[in-house]
Scaffold this motif. Structure first.
Motif, PDB file in Angstrom:
ATOM      1  N   LEU A 189       2.193   9.103   6.273  1.00  0.00           N
ATOM      2  CA  LEU A 189       1.483   7.868   5.977  1.00  0.00           C
ATOM      3  C   LEU A 189       0.986   7.136   7.225  1.00  0.00           C
ATOM      4  O   LEU A 189       0.149   6.241   7.128  1.00  0.00           O
ATOM      5  N   GLY A 190       1.539   7.502   8.393  1.00  0.00           N
ATOM      6  CA  GLY A 190       1.101   6.857   9.617  1.00  0.00           C
ATOM      7  C   GLY A 190       1.513   5.417   9.727  1.00  0.00           C
ATOM      8  O   GLY A 190       0.766   4.578  10.255  1.00  0.00           O
ATOM      9  N   VAL A 191       2.703   5.099   9.218  1.00  0.00           N
ATOM     10  CA  VAL A 191       3.212   3.725   9.277  1.00  0.00           C
ATOM     11  C   VAL A 191       4.593   3.731   9.915  1.00  0.00           C
ATOM     12  O   VAL A 191       5.186   4.787  10.141  1.00  0.00           O
ATOM     13  N   ALA A 243       9.426   0.268   1.345  1.00  0.00           N
ATOM     14  CA  ALA A 243       8.750   0.768   0.147  1.00  0.00           C
ATOM     15  C   ALA A 243       9.697   1.598  -0.715  1.00  0.00           C
ATOM     16  O   ALA A 243       9.719   1.472  -1.948  1.00  0.00           O
ATOM     17  N   VAL A 244      10.478   2.453  -0.082  1.00  0.00           N
ATOM     18  CA  VAL A 244      11.421   3.304  -0.825  1.00  0.00           C
ATOM     19  C   VAL A 244      12.467   2.442  -1.521  1.00  0.00           C
ATOM     20  O   VAL A 244      12.810   2.678  -2.689  1.00  0.00           O
ATOM     21  N   ARG A 245      12.954   1.434  -0.830  1.00  0.00           N
ATOM     22  CA  ARG A 245      13.952   0.547  -1.440  1.00  0.00           C
ATOM     23  C   ARG A 245      13.365  -0.210  -2.624  1.00  0.00           C
ATOM     24  O   ARG A 245      14.040  -0.431  -3.628  1.00  0.00           O
ATOM     25  N   SER A 301       1.708  10.997 -10.753  1.00  0.00           N
ATOM     26  CA  SER A 301       0.803  12.144 -10.881  1.00  0.00           C
ATOM     27  C   SER A 301       1.549  13.442 -11.140  1.00  0.00           C
ATOM     28  O   SER A 301       0.942  14.449 -11.518  1.00  0.00           O
ATOM     29  N   GLY A 302       2.870  13.424 -10.920  1.00  0.00           N
ATOM     30  CA  GLY A 302       3.652  14.642 -11.101  1.00  0.00           C
ATOM     31  C   GLY A 302       3.798  15.447  -9.836  1.00  0.00           C
ATOM     32  O   GLY A 302       4.462  16.486  -9.830  1.00  0.00           O
ATOM     33  N   GLU A 303       3.196  14.989  -8.738  1.00  0.00           N
ATOM     34  CA  GLU A 303       3.340  15.708  -7.471  1.00  0.00           C
ATOM     35  C   GLU A 303       4.810  15.734  -7.051  1.00  0.00           C
ATOM     36  O   GLU A 303       5.298  16.711  -6.495  1.00  0.00           O
ATOM     37  N   TRP A 304       5.499  14.641  -7.324  1.00  0.00           N
ATOM     38  CA  TRP A 304       6.954  14.577  -7.153  1.00  0.00           C
ATOM     39  C   TRP A 304       7.549  14.420  -8.544  1.00  0.00           C
ATOM     40  O   TRP A 304       7.672  13.314  -9.060  1.00  0.00           O
ATOM     41  N   PRO A 305       7.927  15.495  -9.215  1.00  0.00           N
ATOM     42  CA  PRO A 305       8.439  15.384 -10.582  1.00  0.00           C
ATOM     43  C   PRO A 305       9.837  14.780 -10.643  1.00  0.00           C
ATOM     44  O   PRO A 305      10.545  14.726  -9.633  1.00  0.00           O
ATOM     45  N   VAL A 306      10.197  14.327 -11.835  1.00  0.00           N
ATOM     46  CA  VAL A 306      11.544  13.794 -12.045  1.00  0.00           C
ATOM     47  C   VAL A 306      12.576  14.855 -11.662  1.00  0.00           C
ATOM     48  O   VAL A 306      12.459  16.025 -12.030  1.00  0.00           O
ATOM     49  N   GLY A 307      13.577  14.435 -10.895  1.00  0.00           N
ATOM     50  CA  GLY A 307      14.617  15.349 -10.447  1.00  0.00           C
ATOM     51  C   GLY A 307      14.393  15.902  -9.058  1.00  0.00           C
ATOM     52  O   GLY A 307      15.316  16.453  -8.453  1.00  0.00           O
ATOM     53  N   SER A 308      13.177  15.764  -8.538  1.00  0.00           N
ATOM     54  CA  SER A 308      12.879  16.331  -7.215  1.00  0.00           C
ATOM     55  C   SER A 308      13.271  15.358  -6.109  1.00  0.00           C
ATOM     56  O   SER A 308      13.337  14.151  -6.313  1.00  0.00           O
ATOM     57  N   ARG A 309      13.531  15.903  -4.933  1.00  0.00           N
ATOM     58  CA  ARG A 309      13.827  15.083  -3.770  1.00  0.00           C
ATOM     59  C   ARG A 309      12.522  14.815  -3.022  1.00  0.00           C
ATOM     60  O   ARG A 309      11.747  15.737  -2.765  1.00  0.00           O
ATOM     61  N   GLN A 313       0.828  -1.206   0.000  1.00  0.00           N
ATOM     62  CA  GLN A 313       0.000   0.000   0.000  1.00  0.00           C
ATOM     63  C   GLN A 313       0.865   1.260   0.000  1.00  0.00           C
ATOM     64  O   GLN A 313       0.565   2.230  -0.689  1.00  0.00           O
ATOM     65  N   VAL A 314       1.938   1.229   0.785  1.00  0.00           N
ATOM     66  CA  VAL A 314       2.849   2.386   0.825  1.00  0.00           C
ATOM     67  C   VAL A 314       3.537   2.558  -0.521  1.00  0.00           C
ATOM     68  O   VAL A 314       3.671   3.675  -1.027  1.00  0.00           O
ATOM     69  N   ILE A 315       3.957   1.458  -1.134  1.00  0.00           N
ATOM     70  CA  ILE A 315       4.574   1.521  -2.469  1.00  0.00           C
ATOM     71  C   ILE A 315       3.608   2.157  -3.456  1.00  0.00           C
ATOM     72  O   ILE A 315       3.980   3.046  -4.234  1.00  0.00           O
ATOM     73  N   ASN A 316       2.358   1.712  -3.432  1.00  0.00           N
ATOM     74  CA  ASN A 316       1.359   2.265  -4.352  1.00  0.00           C
ATOM     75  C   ASN A 316       1.108   3.744  -4.086  1.00  0.00           C
ATOM     76  O   ASN A 316       0.908   4.532  -5.016  1.00  0.00           O
ATOM     77  N   SER A 317       1.113   4.128  -2.819  1.00  0.00           N
ATOM     78  CA  SER A 317       0.900   5.537  -2.473  1.00  0.00           C
ATOM     79  C   SER A 317       2.042   6.409  -2.976  1.00  0.00           C
ATOM     80  O   SER A 317       1.824   7.474  -3.560  1.00  0.00           O
ATOM     81  N   LEU A 318       3.276   5.954  -2.763  1.00  0.00           N
ATOM     82  CA  LEU A 318       4.442   6.719  -3.222  1.00  0.00           C
ATOM     83  C   LEU A 318       4.494   6.757  -4.749  1.00  0.00           C
ATOM     84  O   LEU A 318       4.806   7.800  -5.338  1.00  0.00           O
TER      85      LEU A 318
END
Length: 233
Positions: free
Chosen positions: A44-46, A54-56, A25-33, A14-19
């Protein structure tokens, strides 16, 4: 809303899907941190371990790049884009230029035949932003503005497969452009895209395609000129 699940593996998914959704969606565009690990935990409350897992996973799939001491950055908008980034990271720049020219010429040709008034309004705004970015002298701002204009031209073709392929190659193409531009914007490297946009508006498919693909010849001419031995004194 915090994500919850009695099973950690399901929660991680679920966290992977959320990220992933925030990337695509472009909320975090390519190149952004992306937000830091503690920020994601709060958002996320996890647990921290779930966020890290999830990040890995997204880094393994090529969407994120974990840079020790700097943060985690978005490098692609889909798994396919991540694969392309890894596959073509060391490709011959001439081959990347030729591929870009081929895709953009095809996109511009179709855009001249299929574009809508909404497409044209968007293209003309992006052209203005590209020129403003060039005038600012900011390399990264120009790279993004140029890439956004070309993607919008391809999108105006209304060919979903061509547009998706071009978008998935976005990081590879941006890397090529960033390398070509160098550390500063040089007047002799500026390419006028107003003729391409005018041709698309006029429905002139051949001129639009020629203008869209012409940068490859100009780029190769500059490379050849730079590599040519100096004339004897």
């Amino acid at each position: 809303m915090p994500l919850s699940s009695p099973h950690r593996s399901a929660l991680a998914d679920q966290v992977i899907n959320s990220l992933r959704a925030q990337i695509t969606s472009g909320e975090w565009p390519v190149g952004s941190r992306i937000p830091t690990e503690p920020e994601l935990v709060e958002q996320l409350g996890v647990a921290r371990n779930t966020v890290r897992e999830a990040v890995r996973a997204l880094a393994h799939n090529g969407l994120l790049d974990i840079r020790q001491g700097s943060g985690t950055y978005v490098v692609a908008t889909s798994e396919l884009a991540g694969v392309m980034h890894r596959r073509f990271a060391g490709a011959d720049p001439v081959h990347v230029a030729e591929l870009r020219s081929t895709l953009e010429a095809s996109g511009a040709r179709l855009a001249a035949l299929r574009r809508t008034e909404q497409d044209m309004a968007h293209l003309e705004v992006l052209l203005e932003r590209r020129e403003a970015a060039w005038d600012s002298g900011e390399v990264e701002r120009f790279v993004e503005a140029d890439a956004n204009l070309h993607l919008a031209v391809v999108a105006a073709s209304h060919n979903e497969v061509l547009t998706a392929l071009y978008a998935d190659l976005g990081h590879v193409l941006r890397t090529f452009l960033r390398s070509d531009v160098g550390e500063r914007l040089r007047p002799e490297a500026h390419l006028d895209h107003s003729r391409m946009i005018a041709a698309i508006r006029a429905g002139d498919a051949e001129t639009a395609a020629r203008e869209a693909g012409s940068y490859t010849q100009e780029w190769e001419s500059r490379v050849a000129g730079a590599a040519a031995p100096a004339a004897p004194a």
